[in-house]
Design an enzyme around this catalytic site. Structure first.
Site, PDB file in Angstrom:
ATOM      1  N   TYR A 159       0.832  -1.212   0.000  1.00 16.63           N
ATOM      2  CA  TYR A 159       0.000   0.000   0.000  1.00 16.63           C
ATOM      3  C   TYR A 159       0.866   1.262   0.000  1.00 16.63           C
ATOM      4  O   TYR A 159       0.663   2.176  -0.807  1.00 16.63           O
ATOM      5  CB  TYR A 159      -0.908  -0.043   1.228  1.00 16.63           C
ATOM      6  CG  TYR A 159      -1.942   1.050   1.327  1.00 16.63           C
ATOM      7  CD1 TYR A 159      -3.028   1.090   0.458  1.00 16.63           C
ATOM      8  CD2 TYR A 159      -1.852   2.020   2.317  1.00 16.63           C
ATOM      9  CE1 TYR A 159      -3.988   2.079   0.574  1.00 16.63           C
ATOM     10  CE2 TYR A 159      -2.817   3.010   2.448  1.00 16.63           C
ATOM     11  CZ  TYR A 159      -3.889   3.040   1.568  1.00 16.63           C
ATOM     12  OH  TYR A 159      -4.837   4.019   1.696  1.00 16.63           O
ATOM     13  N   LYS A 163       1.131   3.949  -3.045  1.00 15.36           N
ATOM     14  CA  LYS A 163       0.732   5.348  -2.860  1.00 15.36           C
ATOM     15  C   LYS A 163       1.891   6.303  -3.135  1.00 15.36           C
ATOM     16  O   LYS A 163       1.700   7.368  -3.737  1.00 15.36           O
ATOM     17  CB  LYS A 163       0.179   5.550  -1.444  1.00 15.36           C
ATOM     18  CG  LYS A 163      -1.126   4.795  -1.175  1.00 15.36           C
ATOM     19  CD  LYS A 163      -2.220   5.168  -2.163  1.00 15.36           C
ATOM     20  CE  LYS A 163      -3.579   4.579  -1.793  1.00 15.36           C
ATOM     21  NZ  LYS A 163      -4.634   4.957  -2.745  1.00 15.36           N
TER      22      LYS A 163
HETATM   23  C1  BGC Z   1      -5.895   4.112   5.263  1.00 18.88           C
HETATM   24  C2  BGC Z   1      -6.655   4.107   6.557  1.00 18.88           C
HETATM   25  C3  BGC Z   1      -5.820   4.687   7.669  1.00 18.88           C
HETATM   26  C4  BGC Z   1      -5.213   6.017   7.277  1.00 18.88           C
HETATM   27  C5  BGC Z   1      -4.267   6.559   8.337  1.00 18.88           C
HETATM   28  C6  BGC Z   1      -5.366   5.480   4.997  1.00 18.88           C
HETATM   29  O1  BGC Z   1      -4.657   5.518   3.804  1.00 18.88           O
HETATM   30  O2  BGC Z   1      -6.732   3.685   4.202  1.00 18.88           O
HETATM   31  O3  BGC Z   1      -7.027   2.777   6.863  1.00 18.88           O
HETATM   32  O4  BGC Z   1      -6.627   4.877   8.819  1.00 18.88           O
HETATM   33  O5  BGC Z   1      -4.528   5.881   6.060  1.00 18.88           O
HETATM   34  O6  BGC Z   1      -3.336   5.605   8.759  1.00 18.88           O
END
Ligand code: BGC
Length: 261
Positions: A159, A163
């Protein structure tokens, strides 16, 4: 008076059947845009979003596609083009965070799947949108990243990598298209209360820990992201391109440093 006016604009929001995407689709429609509400599977939720928008006098239609599949993305754009006659605004919102596991204990196929949805998906969508935007000599692409384009997150290496990659994709594409009238911007939401983090906000201890990581001391609401999307999509943001706007209640300003250090 300064007002967000998207009358006559055609927008596609990916992952718009719930969470942040739903609020974005609603905000864009409220500002006057005709909105393509994208969903991956099960059209009911997307149709409910469409019905809500129409009930308020807005224009919307639901479209299904697997964003991770480039051919499905091509078909999605063909369908939107056939229905709307083109596209002016693309919001690459669809995303997954995967299954939490440190590198080594994780499943490489799951890692690739997160990249396929969160990074290659926006690339495929941008690629399909570009000919329309270039031809029109205008248009906006908004990529939804996360505070985790900046903040490492244990167990979520796919993730965070996706990103951060999407952030640099945003900048590079913005550089490539700035002289063609196209703006490409990223928005990095912090912790916004949506189904993606329900396990956290539904658990009082986990919520307390998360609130502590946010300078404002509270989770955000989807509408607090959606209004920013509507602004960035509009001509009010005509001089903004190639940058990430964090909308995070001050998560990135290290609230732990209010004392000590
Ligand atoms: C995530 C959330 C998380 C937030 C802060 C986001 O990108 O999807 O699950 O709470 O980041 O950590």
């Amino acid at each position: 008076m300064i007002a967000i006016d998207l009358t006559g604009r055609r927008a596609l929001v990916t992952g718009a059947s719930g969470g942040l995407g739903r609020a974005m689709a609603e905000a864009l429609a409220e500002a006057g845009a005709q909105v393509a509400v994208h969903y991956r599977k099960g059209s009911e939720a997307a149709e409910a979003v469409v019905a809500g928008i129409r009930a308020r006098g807005g224009k919307a239609q639901a479209f299904g596609a697997d964003i991770a599949d480039p051919q499905a993305v091509a078909a999605l754009f063909t369908a939107v083009e056939a229905a709307f006659g083109g596209i002016d605004i693309l919001v690459n919102n669809a995303g997954i965070d995967g299954v939490r596991a440190p590198v080594g204990d994780d499943d490489p196929r799951r890692w690739e799947q997160v990249l396929a949805v969160d990074l290659i998906g926006p690339y495929s969508c941008a690629r399909q949108a570009l000919p329309h935007l270039v031809k029109a000599g205008k248009g906006v692409i908004i990529n939804i990243t996360s505070v985790h384009e900046f903040i490492p997150w244990e167990g979520y290496s796919a993730y965070t990598s996706a990103k951060a990659g999407l952030s640099m994709f945003t900048k590079t594409l913005a550089q490539e298209t700035a002289d063609k009238g196209i703006r490409v911007v990223a928005v990095a939401p912090g912790a916004i209360q949506t189904p993606i983090n329900e396990t956290v906000w539904s658990d009082p201890d986990a919520l307390k820990d998360l609130d502590h990581k946010i300078s404002m001391g509270r989770l955000g609401r989807p509408e607090e992201i959606a209004s920013v999307i509507a602004f960035l999509a509009s001509d009010l943001a005509s001089y903004i391109t190639g940058t990430t706007l964090a909308v995070d209640g001050g998560m990135l300003i290290y609230p732990d440093f209010r004392a000590g250090g």
